[in-house]
Design an enzyme around this catalytic site. Structure first.
Site, PDB file in Angstrom:
ATOM      1  N   LYS A  34      46.355  40.853  40.448  1.00 56.50           N
ATOM      2  CA  LYS A  34      45.225  41.770  40.343  1.00 56.50           C
ATOM      3  C   LYS A  34      45.107  42.439  38.980  1.00 56.50           C
ATOM      4  CE  LYS A  34      42.938  41.639  43.031  1.00 56.50           C
ATOM      5  NZ  LYS A  34      41.960  40.523  43.256  1.00 56.50           N
ATOM      6  N   GLY A  36      43.661  40.482  36.330  1.00 58.51           N
ATOM      7  CA  GLY A  36      42.696  39.701  35.570  1.00 58.51           C
ATOM      8  C   GLY A  36      43.039  38.236  35.430  1.00 58.51           C
ATOM      9  N   HIS A  91      52.152  33.801  38.555  1.00 57.05           N
ATOM     10  CA  HIS A  91      52.420  35.237  38.517  1.00 57.05           C
ATOM     11  C   HIS A  91      53.894  35.483  38.218  1.00 57.05           C
ATOM     12  CE1 HIS A  91      48.436  36.390  39.679  1.00 57.05           C
ATOM     13  NE2 HIS A  91      48.504  35.858  40.882  1.00 57.05           N
ATOM     14  N   ARG A 113      47.736  51.671  38.528  1.00 57.86           N
ATOM     15  CA  ARG A 113      47.064  52.317  39.653  1.00 57.86           C
ATOM     16  C   ARG A 113      45.811  51.559  40.054  1.00 57.86           C
ATOM     17  NH1 ARG A 113      47.227  57.812  36.223  1.00 57.86           N
ATOM     18  NH2 ARG A 113      46.526  56.204  34.751  1.00 57.86           N
ATOM     19  N   ALA A 115      45.430  48.312  39.541  1.00 55.30           N
ATOM     20  CA  ALA A 115      45.906  47.049  40.113  1.00 55.30           C
ATOM     21  C   ALA A 115      46.307  47.246  41.571  1.00 55.30           C
ATOM     22  CB  ALA A 115      47.075  46.513  39.299  1.00 55.30           C
TER      23      ALA A 115
END
Length: 294
Positions: A34, A36, A91, A113, A115
């Site tokens: 989360k 990008g 990831h 925060r 994310a």
């Protein structure tokens, strides 16, 4: 080669990278969840293909190599068959990836925060059929109060096991720090979500420089238009991850808002002080400042 740290979650295992046959020019896209990832995949696709029209979904063009929720053999076969410059999703932090001099490693940081709240929105959008296939410990209901959920996320230690998504403040900071500590190396590029929001053409131009792709200023502006949030949301069935696996209740809601600062409605001054004390336990001051840039 340095010993790689193994990272595992309910959906991924960095061990799948160990024997991967890299090619010169490969690009590894490794933002925390989360922060990008899909956005950076889109920007790479625009530059590498010099078009905003693709012949297949973005998740097939730029597959998630170490996802255990996909057929790994099929993913490797797809990557082997690709003749274009490959850009591969993960990831996994940098210290869990094989490091090659002729490969580029790209990370995107974000205010943690934001994310966290973005992950909550994504989790709420996961289709029930996809949730039912997970470990019951992962699929259990979270704390009902959003502030309680925030502190569970903020106060947790680094999670590295197959019973969670590995989404905590400690995980995000550790991930970005593995890139931050090597950001001056020529193969490593660190972007910030806030910069992408503030100046998308400028960041696309910077990415072109990182990838040694020559492109005119006019073309940069044309391609950047295709990567705005509204344009990507309008093409959610092509661009959202997991569309082939019917992961989402709504592909369009994967691109829910793309805004920053929603945490301000959740955290009062006392909560912000507590959060600040926690984050400085996890990162040096310069990284804390960079992550939380406006």
């Amino acid at each position: 080669m340095a010993t790689l740290r193994r990272y595992r979650t309910v959906v991924s295992d960095s061990a799948l990278w160990v024997d991967f046959p890299f090619r010169a020019g490969d690009v590894v896209l490794s933002p925390p969840a989360k922060c990008g990832t899909t956005w950076m995949q889109m920007l790479c696709a625009l530059l590498i293909f010099d078009t905003a029209e693709f012949d297949r979904p973005l998740t097939e063009i730029s597959p998630w190599l170490d996802a255990v929720t996909y057929d790994t053999a099929a993913t490797l076969a797809t990557l082997e068959s690709q003749r274009h410059r490959r850009f591969i999703k993960t990831h996994t932090p940098l210290d869990g990836l094989p490091f090659h001099q002729d490969v580029t490693y790209v990370c995107v940081g974000r205010d943690p925060r934001d994310a966290m709240l973005s992950f909550e929105n994504a989790a709420a959008n996961i289709h029930p059929d996809a949730m039912s296939s997970l470990d019951p410990q992962v699929a259990q209901l979270p704390a009902p109060d959003p502030l309680d959920r925030f502190w569970v996320w903020a106060d947790a230690d680094l999670v590295n096991d197959t019973t969670s998504f590995g989404v905590t403040l400690a995980n995000l900071v550790n991930h970005v720090r593995t890139f931050w500590d090597r950001r001056d190396e020529p193969q490593v590029a660190l972007f910030h979500y806030a910069d992408l929001k503030a100046d998308l053409p400028g960041q696309l131009r910077r990415l072109a420089q990182v990838l040694s792709i020559e492109v005119s200023e006019q073309r940069i502006n044309e391609l950047a238009t295709a990567a705005t949030f509204d344009h990507m949301r309008g093409r959610a069935d092509e661009l959202a991850p997991g569309v082939d696996a019917k992961l989402w209740r709504s592909n369009e809601n994967f691109f829910r808002s793309g805004t920053s600062g929603q945490w301000r409605r959740l955290l009062d001054s006392a909560a912000l002080d507590r959060y600040q004390r926690r984050v400085v336990e996890l990162a040096p001051p310069d990284l804390v400042e960079w992550l939380h840039r406006p």
